[in-house]
Design a protein around this motif. Sequence first.
Motif, PDB file in Angstrom:
ATOM      1  N   UNK A  58      31.128 -39.804   4.291  1.00 46.41           N
ATOM      2  CA  UNK A  58      31.310 -40.758   5.382  1.00 46.41           C
ATOM      3  C   UNK A  58      32.801 -41.062   5.570  1.00 46.41           C
ATOM      4  N   UNK A  59      33.172 -41.224   6.826  1.00 47.51           N
ATOM      5  CA  UNK A  59      34.550 -41.598   7.170  1.00 47.51           C
ATOM      6  C   UNK A  59      34.491 -42.806   8.104  1.00 47.51           C
ATOM      7  N   UNK A  60      35.243 -43.842   7.779  1.00 51.76           N
ATOM      8  CA  UNK A  60      35.206 -45.080   8.548  1.00 51.76           C
ATOM      9  C   UNK A  60      36.494 -45.279   9.357  1.00 51.76           C
ATOM     10  N   UNK A  61      36.326 -46.057  10.445  1.00 52.12           N
ATOM     11  CA  UNK A  61      37.460 -46.458  11.304  1.00 52.12           C
ATOM     12  C   UNK A  61      38.240 -45.264  11.862  1.00 52.12           C
ATOM     13  N   UNK A  62      37.479 -44.273  12.315  1.00 47.14           N
ATOM     14  CA  UNK A  62      38.110 -43.136  12.986  1.00 47.14           C
ATOM     15  C   UNK A  62      38.495 -43.578  14.417  1.00 47.14           C
ATOM     16  N   UNK A  87      39.545 -48.538  20.165  1.00 46.08           N
ATOM     17  CA  UNK A  87      38.179 -48.374  19.662  1.00 46.08           C
ATOM     18  C   UNK A  87      38.191 -47.497  18.410  1.00 46.08           C
ATOM     19  N   UNK A  88      37.260 -47.807  17.461  1.00 48.67           N
ATOM     20  CA  UNK A  88      37.079 -46.966  16.270  1.00 48.67           C
ATOM     21  C   UNK A  88      35.585 -46.744  16.047  1.00 48.67           C
ATOM     22  N   UNK A  89      35.269 -45.757  15.210  1.00 48.80           N
ATOM     23  CA  UNK A  89      33.869 -45.480  14.889  1.00 48.80           C
ATOM     24  C   UNK A  89      33.754 -45.015  13.439  1.00 48.80           C
ATOM     25  N   UNK A  90      32.537 -45.099  12.895  1.00 44.18           N
ATOM     26  CA  UNK A  90      32.231 -44.582  11.563  1.00 44.18           C
ATOM     27  C   UNK A  90      31.423 -43.297  11.718  1.00 44.18           C
ATOM     28  N   UNK A  91      31.763 -42.283  10.931  1.00 44.52           N
ATOM     29  CA  UNK A  91      31.171 -40.948  11.104  1.00 44.52           C
ATOM     30  C   UNK A  91      30.610 -40.451   9.778  1.00 44.52           C
ATOM     31  N   UNK A  92      29.418 -39.840   9.832  1.00 44.00           N
ATOM     32  CA  UNK A  92      28.822 -39.163   8.669  1.00 44.00           C
ATOM     33  C   UNK A  92      28.826 -37.660   8.933  1.00 44.00           C
ATOM     34  N   UNK A  93      29.196 -36.891   7.898  1.00 46.05           N
ATOM     35  CA  UNK A  93      29.234 -35.434   8.032  1.00 46.05           C
ATOM     36  C   UNK A  93      28.551 -34.811   6.819  1.00 46.05           C
ATOM     37  N   UNK A  94      28.146 -33.533   6.945  1.00 45.71           N
ATOM     38  CA  UNK A  94      27.613 -32.787   5.806  1.00 45.71           C
ATOM     39  C   UNK A  94      28.091 -31.350   5.883  1.00 45.71           C
ATOM     40  N   UNK A  95      28.125 -30.727   4.697  1.00 42.32           N
ATOM     41  CA  UNK A  95      28.592 -29.356   4.612  1.00 42.32           C
ATOM     42  C   UNK A  95      28.757 -28.953   3.173  1.00 42.32           C
ATOM     43  N   UNK A  97      30.118 -28.216  -0.535  1.00 46.78           N
ATOM     44  CA  UNK A  97      30.942 -29.076  -1.371  1.00 46.78           C
ATOM     45  C   UNK A  97      32.406 -28.703  -1.304  1.00 46.78           C
ATOM     46  N   UNK A  98      32.687 -27.449  -1.241  1.00 49.26           N
ATOM     47  CA  UNK A  98      34.085 -27.002  -1.211  1.00 49.26           C
ATOM     48  C   UNK A  98      34.789 -27.486   0.036  1.00 49.26           C
ATOM     49  N   UNK A  99      34.129 -27.343   1.180  1.00 51.95           N
ATOM     50  CA  UNK A  99      34.741 -27.758   2.441  1.00 51.95           C
ATOM     51  C   UNK A  99      34.934 -29.265   2.488  1.00 51.95           C
ATOM     52  N   UNK A 100      33.965 -30.028   1.957  1.00 54.14           N
ATOM     53  CA  UNK A 100      34.081 -31.487   1.974  1.00 54.14           C
ATOM     54  C   UNK A 100      35.195 -31.974   1.072  1.00 54.14           C
ATOM     55  N   UNK A 101      35.474 -31.242   0.025  1.00 55.68           N
ATOM     56  CA  UNK A 101      36.534 -31.651  -0.896  1.00 55.68           C
ATOM     57  C   UNK A 101      37.900 -31.716  -0.209  1.00 55.68           C
ATOM     58  N   UNK A 102      38.129 -30.824   0.707  1.00 54.36           N
ATOM     59  CA  UNK A 102      39.457 -30.767   1.349  1.00 54.36           C
ATOM     60  C   UNK A 102      39.464 -31.445   2.716  1.00 54.36           C
ATOM     61  N   UNK A 103      38.331 -32.017   3.172  1.00 51.43           N
ATOM     62  CA  UNK A 103      38.259 -32.659   4.488  1.00 51.43           C
ATOM     63  C   UNK A 103      38.871 -34.068   4.433  1.00 51.43           C
ATOM     64  N   UNK A 104      39.697 -34.423   5.435  1.00 52.01           N
ATOM     65  CA  UNK A 104      40.218 -35.797   5.540  1.00 52.01           C
ATOM     66  C   UNK A 104      40.049 -36.274   6.975  1.00 52.01           C
ATOM     67  N   UNK A 105      40.352 -37.558   7.229  1.00 56.28           N
ATOM     68  CA  UNK A 105      40.104 -38.168   8.543  1.00 56.28           C
ATOM     69  C   UNK A 105      40.929 -37.521   9.652  1.00 56.28           C
ATOM     70  N   UNK A 131      34.887 -31.659  14.413  1.00 53.15           N
ATOM     71  CA  UNK A 131      35.485 -31.514  13.089  1.00 53.15           C
ATOM     72  C   UNK A 131      36.242 -30.202  13.055  1.00 53.15           C
ATOM     73  N   UNK A 132      37.432 -30.252  12.486  1.00 55.08           N
ATOM     74  CA  UNK A 132      38.301 -29.081  12.489  1.00 55.08           C
ATOM     75  C   UNK A 132      37.639 -27.883  11.794  1.00 55.08           C
TER      76      UNK A 132
END
Length: 431
Positions: A58-62, A87-95, A97-105, A131-132
């Motif tokens: 989860x990523x908050x205040x995007x 405006x901001x939003x909270x986002x949930x993502x899945x994928x 484990x390797x890709x999530x480790x390097x993902x940032x806002x 998502x990039x």
Amino acid sequence: QGKEKQEEKQMKEFLSSVSAKIKALISRNGFLKIISVILAIFAWFAIIYYANPTNSAEFRNIPIKIHYEGSVPGNNGLMMLLTDTNFTCDISVEGGRTALLVLNSNDISATLNFDSIASAGIYEVPVNVSVLNSDITCTSVSPSSIKIEFVKTSTKTLDVDVKYENTLADGYEFVEEVVTPKKVSVTGPAEIVSTIAKATTTVDLALSNTDINTQTPVSLFDKSGNPVEMKYLTLDVNEIQTKLKIAYRRTLPLTVDIVNISGGDESSYANINCDPPTVTVQGDEETLDALGDRLSLGQFDVSEMGTESRTIEMILPTIDGVTFVSETTSVAVTVQLVGSHTKTLTLTASEMNDLFTFSPLTVGSSPTVTTQRLDIRVRSNKINDINANSLTYTVNFNDKNDRGQYRVNITNKSGVPVGIIGKYYVSVRTK
């Protein structure tokens, strides 16, 4: 051959020694532990890179970005009624484990989707998320939409009205005004823009005695003079530059100096009328204040006047450090000797020798008037109070006519206003 056998023996001894050392190292527990750790690391990497199970994050205040220029509502002349666009939003993502480790806002982008908005109204504008890394999927976004009202826009161009508060220093005024720009354009909801009638800016003169160069904000007013709120309005220029050239000026009544070159003083009953009656002068404060409370155009000779009025054109004088603020350089001056009358005073030779003095008088000389009679015309508003003894008479030996007679300079001595009409000469014998 003996040498070869010796070398073969040495090699066997070396290999035997190495084999013994390896057996001793394997028999130690520490070595086995190191081997176990290395194998575990290799196993962990194998699980990550080859098994790679799916995880979530989860990523908050995007921040929600708004790209309005070139959008459907923007191209259709609509504007959003928003006072805050943060405006901001909270986002949930899945994928994996390797890709999530390097993902940032910074790898996540949230934008408003305006594609379905082509007319005025209130809409729930959806939030689009990208998502990039294409291997990661957005599973939810909160809020998923933003409620926004869209209205038709219009633009109006208005002249800028400069209002001044307070005053300049006493005697000072601005002689040149430069306002930049002279017009402003206001854009906003058509319903609000239609009510705007005036654009103004206010400059504080603040008792200034120097040039003013200031930037002041624009204010908008409706037809009733009420201020219009700037909440949804934008101006092409937010401030107006006003340059004022300041100068010290005085407006002085015009007058003339009444003289009678034949003699006397008639200023007390001379009525002076100047057209125009006043003149405005400009210069430094000290120079203008030294002019006094009125400005004289020069001498006005009434010696040739009768009892009627006389009008002449007179030119404004040249005064160092003084500029005349006038469209004309000449003034029509009319003088009337109010209540004046004339009469003739007759003097005999005896009276003249009693009343006359002589100048310059040579030491030891004894001048005598030989003219037997002298008729002198005088004018006054109190003519009945004037007699021969009301005047002083001086024979001027430096002023002689072609008949050999000397000029008599005549002035009043009693304080009674009087004017002498004409020039008078007498014959004089000197001993």
